[in-house]
Write a protein that holds these residues in place. Structure first.
Motif, PDB file in Angstrom:
ATOM      1  N   SER A 242       0.851  -1.187   0.000  1.00  0.00           N
ATOM      2  CA  SER A 242       0.000   0.000   0.000  1.00  0.00           C
ATOM      3  C   SER A 242       0.885   1.234   0.000  1.00  0.00           C
ATOM      4  N   ALA A 243       0.299   2.372  -0.341  1.00  0.00           N
ATOM      5  CA  ALA A 243       0.973   3.663  -0.181  1.00  0.00           C
ATOM      6  C   ALA A 243       0.622   4.295   1.154  1.00  0.00           C
ATOM      7  N   ASP A 244      -0.123   3.565   2.012  1.00  0.00           N
ATOM      8  CA  ASP A 244      -0.549   4.025   3.320  1.00  0.00           C
ATOM      9  C   ASP A 244      -1.445   5.259   3.168  1.00  0.00           C
ATOM     10  N   PHE A 245      -1.547   6.093   4.211  1.00  0.00           N
ATOM     11  CA  PHE A 245      -2.542   7.162   4.197  1.00  0.00           C
ATOM     12  C   PHE A 245      -2.354   8.193   3.087  1.00  0.00           C
ATOM     13  N   PRO A 246      -1.121   8.441   2.551  1.00  0.00           N
ATOM     14  CA  PRO A 246      -1.031   9.384   1.433  1.00  0.00           C
ATOM     15  C   PRO A 246      -1.879   8.984   0.224  1.00  0.00           C
ATOM     16  N   CYS A 247      -2.110   7.677   0.044  1.00  0.00           N
ATOM     17  CA  CYS A 247      -2.991   7.230  -1.045  1.00  0.00           C
ATOM     18  C   CYS A 247      -4.372   7.863  -0.905  1.00  0.00           C
ATOM     19  N   TYR A 248      -4.924   7.830   0.297  1.00  0.00           N
ATOM     20  CA  TYR A 248      -6.284   8.303   0.525  1.00  0.00           C
ATOM     21  C   TYR A 248      -6.341   9.826   0.620  1.00  0.00           C
ATOM     22  N   LEU A 249      -5.257  10.428   1.068  1.00  0.00           N
ATOM     23  CA  LEU A 249      -5.131  11.878   1.023  1.00  0.00           C
ATOM     24  C   LEU A 249      -5.276  12.373  -0.415  1.00  0.00           C
ATOM     25  N   ARG A 250      -4.497  11.787  -1.318  1.00  0.00           N
ATOM     26  CA  ARG A 250      -4.543  12.198  -2.719  1.00  0.00           C
ATOM     27  C   ARG A 250      -5.891  11.869  -3.355  1.00  0.00           C
ATOM     28  N   GLU A 251      -6.445  10.693  -2.996  1.00  0.00           N
ATOM     29  CA  GLU A 251      -7.723  10.252  -3.562  1.00  0.00           C
ATOM     30  C   GLU A 251      -8.850  11.218  -3.206  1.00  0.00           C
ATOM     31  N   LYS A 252      -8.915  11.642  -1.938  1.00  0.00           N
ATOM     32  CA  LYS A 252      -9.985  12.540  -1.484  1.00  0.00           C
ATOM     33  C   LYS A 252      -9.869  13.906  -2.164  1.00  0.00           C
ATOM     34  N   ILE A 253      -8.661  14.406  -2.287  1.00  0.00           N
ATOM     35  CA  ILE A 253      -8.456  15.700  -2.939  1.00  0.00           C
ATOM     36  C   ILE A 253      -8.877  15.631  -4.405  1.00  0.00           C
ATOM     37  N   LYS A 254      -8.509  14.546  -5.069  1.00  0.00           N
ATOM     38  CA  LYS A 254      -8.869  14.389  -6.478  1.00  0.00           C
ATOM     39  C   LYS A 254     -10.387  14.337  -6.647  1.00  0.00           C
ATOM     40  N   LYS A 255     -11.061  13.564  -5.805  1.00  0.00           N
ATOM     41  CA  LYS A 255     -12.514  13.411  -5.913  1.00  0.00           C
ATOM     42  C   LYS A 255     -13.247  14.699  -5.548  1.00  0.00           C
ATOM     43  N   THR A 256     -12.697  15.452  -4.610  1.00  0.00           N
ATOM     44  CA  THR A 256     -13.409  16.624  -4.087  1.00  0.00           C
ATOM     45  C   THR A 256     -13.188  17.877  -4.942  1.00  0.00           C
ATOM     46  N   VAL A 257     -11.939  18.156  -5.297  1.00  0.00           N
ATOM     47  CA  VAL A 257     -11.649  19.399  -6.029  1.00  0.00           C
ATOM     48  C   VAL A 257     -10.979  19.159  -7.380  1.00  0.00           C
ATOM     49  N   GLY A 258     -10.683  17.895  -7.700  1.00  0.00           N
ATOM     50  CA  GLY A 258     -10.104  17.581  -9.007  1.00  0.00           C
ATOM     51  C   GLY A 258      -8.627  17.858  -9.146  1.00  0.00           C
ATOM     52  N   ALA A 259      -7.948  18.166  -8.034  1.00  0.00           N
ATOM     53  CA  ALA A 259      -6.529  18.503  -8.105  1.00  0.00           C
ATOM     54  C   ALA A 259      -5.651  17.263  -8.061  1.00  0.00           C
ATOM     55  N   ASP A 260      -4.524  17.322  -8.770  1.00  0.00           N
ATOM     56  CA  ASP A 260      -3.487  16.286  -8.690  1.00  0.00           C
ATOM     57  C   ASP A 260      -2.511  16.681  -7.590  1.00  0.00           C
ATOM     58  N   THR A 261      -2.081  15.699  -6.797  1.00  0.00           N
ATOM     59  CA  THR A 261      -1.314  16.000  -5.585  1.00  0.00           C
ATOM     60  C   THR A 261      -0.005  15.237  -5.527  1.00  0.00           C
ATOM     61  N   LEU A 262       1.064  15.951  -5.195  1.00  0.00           N
ATOM     62  CA  LEU A 262       2.354  15.359  -4.838  1.00  0.00           C
ATOM     63  C   LEU A 262       2.558  15.615  -3.351  1.00  0.00           C
ATOM     64  N   TYR A 263       2.874  14.555  -2.601  1.00  0.00           N
ATOM     65  CA  TYR A 263       2.977  14.641  -1.141  1.00  0.00           C
ATOM     66  C   TYR A 263       4.417  14.402  -0.694  1.00  0.00           C
ATOM     67  N   THR A 264       4.865  15.213   0.266  1.00  0.00           N
ATOM     68  CA  THR A 264       6.191  15.034   0.860  1.00  0.00           C
ATOM     69  C   THR A 264       6.076  15.108   2.375  1.00  0.00           C
ATOM     70  N   VAL A 265       7.079  14.547   3.066  1.00  0.00           N
ATOM     71  CA  VAL A 265       7.076  14.564   4.535  1.00  0.00           C
ATOM     72  C   VAL A 265       8.055  15.602   5.055  1.00  0.00           C
ATOM     73  N   GLY A 266       7.816  16.041   6.299  1.00  0.00           N
ATOM     74  CA  GLY A 266       8.667  17.036   6.921  1.00  0.00           C
ATOM     75  C   GLY A 266       9.678  16.429   7.873  1.00  0.00           C
ATOM     76  N   ALA A 267       9.875  17.089   9.027  1.00  0.00           N
ATOM     77  CA  ALA A 267      10.817  16.615  10.045  1.00  0.00           C
ATOM     78  C   ALA A 267      10.102  15.569  10.898  1.00  0.00           C
ATOM     79  N   ILE A 268      10.332  14.292  10.595  1.00  0.00           N
ATOM     80  CA  ILE A 268       9.526  13.218  11.182  1.00  0.00           C
ATOM     81  C   ILE A 268      10.285  12.377  12.194  1.00  0.00           C
TER      82      ILE A 268
END
Length: 482
Positions: A242-268
């Motif tokens: 799985s891509a873990d939660f970033p998969c669903y983050l991107r999926e919800k944004i795409k379905k809701t506003v139609g935007a394509d998303t690239l996700y990065t992490v910070g100081a973890i």
């Protein structure tokens, strides 16, 4: 001591200095500084591309899940891993930059440079002046570093790595070919109720940062999101890709506003993860897939609700500097010596184990937003402050022994960190709370005088890395000012 720990300890005693056969240390290239004083173009030009990273024989061949215990073969797929790419040009006639995000646990600098080599033709065709590769630190993806296979063998599969390399190439060309002109906006929101820090002190950034590109005319918006959390909501009991939660983050944004998303992490580092309410119950009821989806959807809702945007001037400046990080962790030495990991190591008599790793740091300014691309999982207290006092720390030393804060070096309390960028050096800890197991350092977890567990040290290069990184950032800024 476990069997694995005993095995590693034995090998440490007999193979710890094998790295003298490594390549000799090479002179580092000068800092590459690509700066202009003010915007030249009238807008940004941005494109987005993506590619699935999934072997066609995932059901029949062993591919190892990365991020928890070794020897965890994938038993199926929840959702595929992806390579996402954003091509962004400030129209200053210097060429664009390519930002790549991979749904993997981490990528070593040697593999990043293989990607760059494979994209030489892309750069020649497009005039691209910079390629940076980030990992989402996905703990449910296929092993890309080698240390989660069946010991003493590597978990890194050549076929999957070729799929990854070709996927990145496909995403890069798609991003370039889909580019459009438009405006770029920066917005943030505080996320007060989604993270947890399981190591003292409780310090982390709650800021979700969004770069939003809005094209002129028709076309999807493109979002670049940054947030501080391990991508590990499926937990160590998971056996599915799985891509873990970033998969669903991107999926919800795409379905809701139609935007394509690239996700990065910070100081973890230290250890920042998503909080999972009723985690024990969900694990027993095999409902972590459900909760992981909910986490992604909830973070997406925060991203969608950002309403404090500012328009950025079309200007992309950067400076990149190579550096060496001396390795004090003998387990990493072993992993490289017997082929578990494929880091490019260099021999030096000045390092404790006689070898060092070459890595890199990049400082970006997109508009007036300052960004550090760091090749590690850095502890937030090294970026923003909040380190333990002498009374609280595991060493009895105060924060004065730690390097200068990165936010102070850059002169920006809100400095944005892109973690696991262009390399994975593991955890980078404050020196005043770096504690090793006295009997088997780097093999077993240490315990400090407060009886706190010190796990992250076993997945670090060594205690001096924090100072090295701080000095490199200082050097970069000095070179820019020159």
């Amino acid at each position: 001591m476990s069997f694995v720990s005993s095995l590693l300890t034995t090998i440490v005693k007999t193979r710890g200095k094998m790295s003298l056969k490594s390549k000799a240390v090479k002179p580092l290239e000068d800092t590459k500084v690509d700066f202009i004083d003010s915007a030249v173009g009238e807008c940004f030009t941005v494109g987005f591309g993506k590619s699935i990273l999934l072997p066609d024989d995932i059901e029949t061949k062993k591919y190892y899940i990365a991020g928890y215990g070794e020897n965890n073969p994938a038993r199926g797929v929840i959702d595929p891993q992806y390579a996402h790419a954003v091509y962004i040009d400030d129209n200053s006639s210097r060429g664009g930059v390519l930002l790549i995000s991979l749904d993997v646990v981490g990528l070593l600098n040697k593999d990043v440079n293989i990607i760059r080599e494979k994209l030489k033709g892309f750069c020649e065709k497009t005039g691209c002046r910079k390629i940076d590769v980030m990992s989402t630190h996905n703990h449910a993806g296929i092993d890309t570093m080698g240390i989660w296979g069946k010991l003493p063998f590597t978990g890194k599969d050549p076929k999957f790595m070729e799929i990854l390399f070709e996927g990145v190439k496909k995403a890069a060309f798609e991003a370039y070919e889909s580019r459009k002109e438009g405006n770029l906006y920066l917005g943030t929101i505080e996320v007060p109720d989604m993270q947890e820090d399981i190591r003292t002190p409780i310090v982390y950034s709650k800021t979700l940062t969004r770069f939003r590109f809005k094209p002129f005319g028709e076309g999807n918006e493109i979002w670049l999101l940054n947030f501080a959390s391990h991508s590990e909501s499926l937990q160590g009991c998971n056996h599915l890709v799985s891509a873990d939660f970033p998969c669903y983050l991107r999926e919800k944004i795409k379905k809701t506003v139609g935007a394509d998303t690239l996700y990065t992490v910070g100081a973890i580092g230290g250890m920042i993860s998503m909080d999972i309410p009723d985690e024990d119950i969900l694990r027993k009821e095999f409902r972590l897939i459900e909760s992981t989806r909910d986490i992604g959807y909830k973070l997406a809702d925060y991203a969608i609700s950002i309403d404090n945007e500012v328009k950025l001037e079309p200007q992309i400046n950067f400076a990149t500097k190579e550096f060496y990080a001396d390795v004090e962790n003998p387990v990493l030495t072993i992993a490289c010596d017997i082929g578990i990991m494929t880091a490019e190591k260099f021999a030096t008599k000045n390092a404790p184990l006689y070898w060092t790793l070459k890595s890199e740091i990049t400082y970006y300014e997109i508009g007036d937003k300052k960004i550090l691309l760091l090749p590690c999982e850095i502890f937030p207290e090294l970026v923003f402050g909040g380190a333990l006092s002498a009374e609280e720390s595991g060493t009895g030393k105060g924060p004065e022994v730690n390097p200068e804060l990165l936010c102070d070096i850059t002169g920006d309390r809100d400095i944005l960190v892109f973690g696991l960028a262009n390399d994975e050096l593991g955890y980078v800890l404050p020196p005043n709370d770096f504690v090793l197991n006295e009997k088997s350092p780097y093999v077993d977890n240490g315990r400090d005088k407060h009886n706190r567990r010190h796990y992250e040290e076993t997945n670090s290069v060594g205690p001096k890395t924090a100072e090295v990184i701080a000095q490199v950032v200082k050097d970069i800024l000095n070179d820019i000012n020159k």
